[in-house]
Write a protein that holds these residues in place. Structure first.
Motif, PDB file in Angstrom:
ATOM      1  N   GLN A 122       0.817  -1.218   0.000  1.00 51.03           N
ATOM      2  CA  GLN A 122       0.000   0.000   0.000  1.00 51.03           C
ATOM      3  C   GLN A 122       0.847   1.263   0.000  1.00 51.03           C
ATOM      4  O   GLN A 122       1.832   1.363   0.719  1.00 51.03           O
ATOM      5  N   ASP A 137      -2.499   6.342  -1.007  1.00 54.47           N
ATOM      6  CA  ASP A 137      -3.602   5.468  -0.601  1.00 54.47           C
ATOM      7  C   ASP A 137      -3.647   5.424   0.927  1.00 54.47           C
ATOM      8  O   ASP A 137      -2.880   4.716   1.554  1.00 54.47           O
ATOM      9  N   ASP A 148      -6.357   4.460   2.636  1.00 49.93           N
ATOM     10  CA  ASP A 148      -7.435   3.561   3.060  1.00 49.93           C
ATOM     11  C   ASP A 148      -7.049   2.844   4.354  1.00 49.93           C
ATOM     12  O   ASP A 148      -5.893   2.423   4.529  1.00 49.93           O
ATOM     13  N   GLY A 193      -5.400  -1.144 -12.422  1.00 43.86           N
ATOM     14  CA  GLY A 193      -6.641  -0.794 -11.759  1.00 43.86           C
ATOM     15  C   GLY A 193      -6.876   0.699 -11.863  1.00 43.86           C
ATOM     16  O   GLY A 193      -5.962   1.471 -12.190  1.00 43.86           O
ATOM     17  N   ARG A 209      -7.356   3.215  -9.685  1.00 41.03           N
ATOM     18  CA  ARG A 209      -6.595   4.144  -8.847  1.00 41.03           C
ATOM     19  C   ARG A 209      -5.155   4.271  -9.331  1.00 41.03           C
ATOM     20  O   ARG A 209      -4.627   5.379  -9.450  1.00 41.03           O
ATOM     21  N   SER A 230     -12.025  -1.324 -14.093  1.00 40.98           N
ATOM     22  CA  SER A 230     -12.728  -0.440 -13.167  1.00 40.98           C
ATOM     23  C   SER A 230     -14.216  -0.743 -13.179  1.00 40.98           C
ATOM     24  O   SER A 230     -14.783  -1.062 -14.232  1.00 40.98           O
ATOM     25  N   SER A 244      -2.013  -1.578  -8.344  1.00 38.75           N
ATOM     26  CA  SER A 244      -3.332  -2.136  -8.670  1.00 38.75           C
ATOM     27  C   SER A 244      -3.772  -3.264  -7.743  1.00 38.75           C
ATOM     28  O   SER A 244      -4.167  -4.344  -8.180  1.00 38.75           O
ATOM     29  N   ASP A 274      -6.452  -4.008  -5.815  1.00 37.93           N
ATOM     30  CA  ASP A 274      -7.768  -4.644  -5.964  1.00 37.93           C
ATOM     31  C   ASP A 274      -7.806  -5.518  -7.211  1.00 37.93           C
ATOM     32  O   ASP A 274      -8.316  -6.640  -7.190  1.00 37.93           O
ATOM     33  N   ARG A 295      -5.893  -8.849  -6.702  1.00 37.80           N
ATOM     34  CA  ARG A 295      -6.608  -9.891  -5.959  1.00 37.80           C
ATOM     35  C   ARG A 295      -7.532 -10.684  -6.890  1.00 37.80           C
ATOM     36  O   ARG A 295      -7.644 -11.901  -6.776  1.00 37.80           O
ATOM     37  N   THR A 296      -8.160 -10.004  -7.839  1.00 39.66           N
ATOM     38  CA  THR A 296      -9.018 -10.697  -8.803  1.00 39.66           C
ATOM     39  C   THR A 296      -8.185 -11.558  -9.749  1.00 39.66           C
ATOM     40  O   THR A 296      -8.547 -12.704 -10.050  1.00 39.66           O
ATOM     41  N   LYS A 306      -2.469  -2.769   3.211  1.00 40.87           N
ATOM     42  CA  LYS A 306      -2.985  -3.718   2.222  1.00 40.87           C
ATOM     43  C   LYS A 306      -1.886  -4.687   1.800  1.00 40.87           C
ATOM     44  O   LYS A 306      -0.777  -4.273   1.465  1.00 40.87           O
ATOM     45  N   THR A 345      -3.642 -12.065   0.108  1.00 42.35           N
ATOM     46  CA  THR A 345      -4.544 -11.983   1.247  1.00 42.35           C
ATOM     47  C   THR A 345      -4.962 -13.373   1.710  1.00 42.35           C
ATOM     48  O   THR A 345      -4.866 -14.359   0.962  1.00 42.35           O
TER      49      THR A 345
END
Length: 196
Positions: free
Chosen positions: A17, A25, A27, A61, A63, A94, A132, A134, A137-138, A161, A165
């Motif tokens: 992160q 970031d 978050d 991604g 962001r 996105s 990127s 997020d 993770r996909t 982050k 995960t």
């Protein structure tokens, strides 16, 4: 057919992160941003320049795309990595409809696995994913990554982050290259194991 390659910075405890700046970031209240910069030596710069200049396309991604789009088009075009990044196709994953102002950018459709298959089939060389989280993770969940090139920085952040995960499907990887830089960064390359 090309391959999908993840090139990313991670701390020793797996955090990815807000690597370049405090405001990148925040978050989850993360306030340790900018942790990469004290360790960026000439070897890290050469590696990253080669990874970007050698790519055939970028997959980002939203962001990360917006951060890059606010800087790369205005960087020195005499730098081969800058020229390559600005010229190559950029694919953006996105759920919203971001304003794609950076040259050669295209928004992907909802079926990410199918879209990535089309991109790698159409790209002779590597499609590189930078940052990127997020999106990663996909990609990991769908086992779409052919190779990870991870720059592991010698510090513990204690939170933030993570690249990998809890709950991810177990997978075997093969370490194909490793080296350390003068600042103590480990550059490790892992490929999907042949018997995975």
């Amino acid at each position: 057919m090309g391959q999908l390659v993840v090139v990313n910075f991670v701390s020793l405890d797996g955090v990815m992160q807000s690597v370049l700046s405090a405001d990148e970031d925040r978050d989850g209240g993360f306030d340790g941003g900018g942790w990469v910069l004290p360790y960026v030596d000439d070897e890290v710069e050469r590696f990253m320049s080669g990874a970007t200049a050698g790519a055939g396309a970028l997959l980002l991604g939203r962001r990360t795309y917006e951060i890059f789009a606010s800087t790369w088009p205005y960087a020195d075009p005499a730098d081969p990595a800058v020229a390559a990044m600005n010229a190559m196709p950029k694919y953006v994953a996105s759920r919203s409809r971001p304003d794609l102002t950076w040259a050669n950018s295209r928004l992907l459709g909802a079926d990410l696995a199918a879209e990535v298959g089309r991109i790698t089939a159409a790209t002779e060389s590597e499609t590189v994913v930078l940052g990127s989280g997020d999106l990663l993770r996909t990609l990991i969940e769908h086992d779409l990554v052919d190779e990870y090139r991870l720059l592991v920085f010698p510090l513990l952040l204690g939170g933030g982050k993570q690249l990998f995960t809890n709950g991810a499907t177990p997978r075997r990887l093969t370490l194909t290259a490793t080296r350390s830089t003068p600042s103590g960064v480990l550059i490790n390359t892992y490929r999907r194991a042949a018997d995975a």
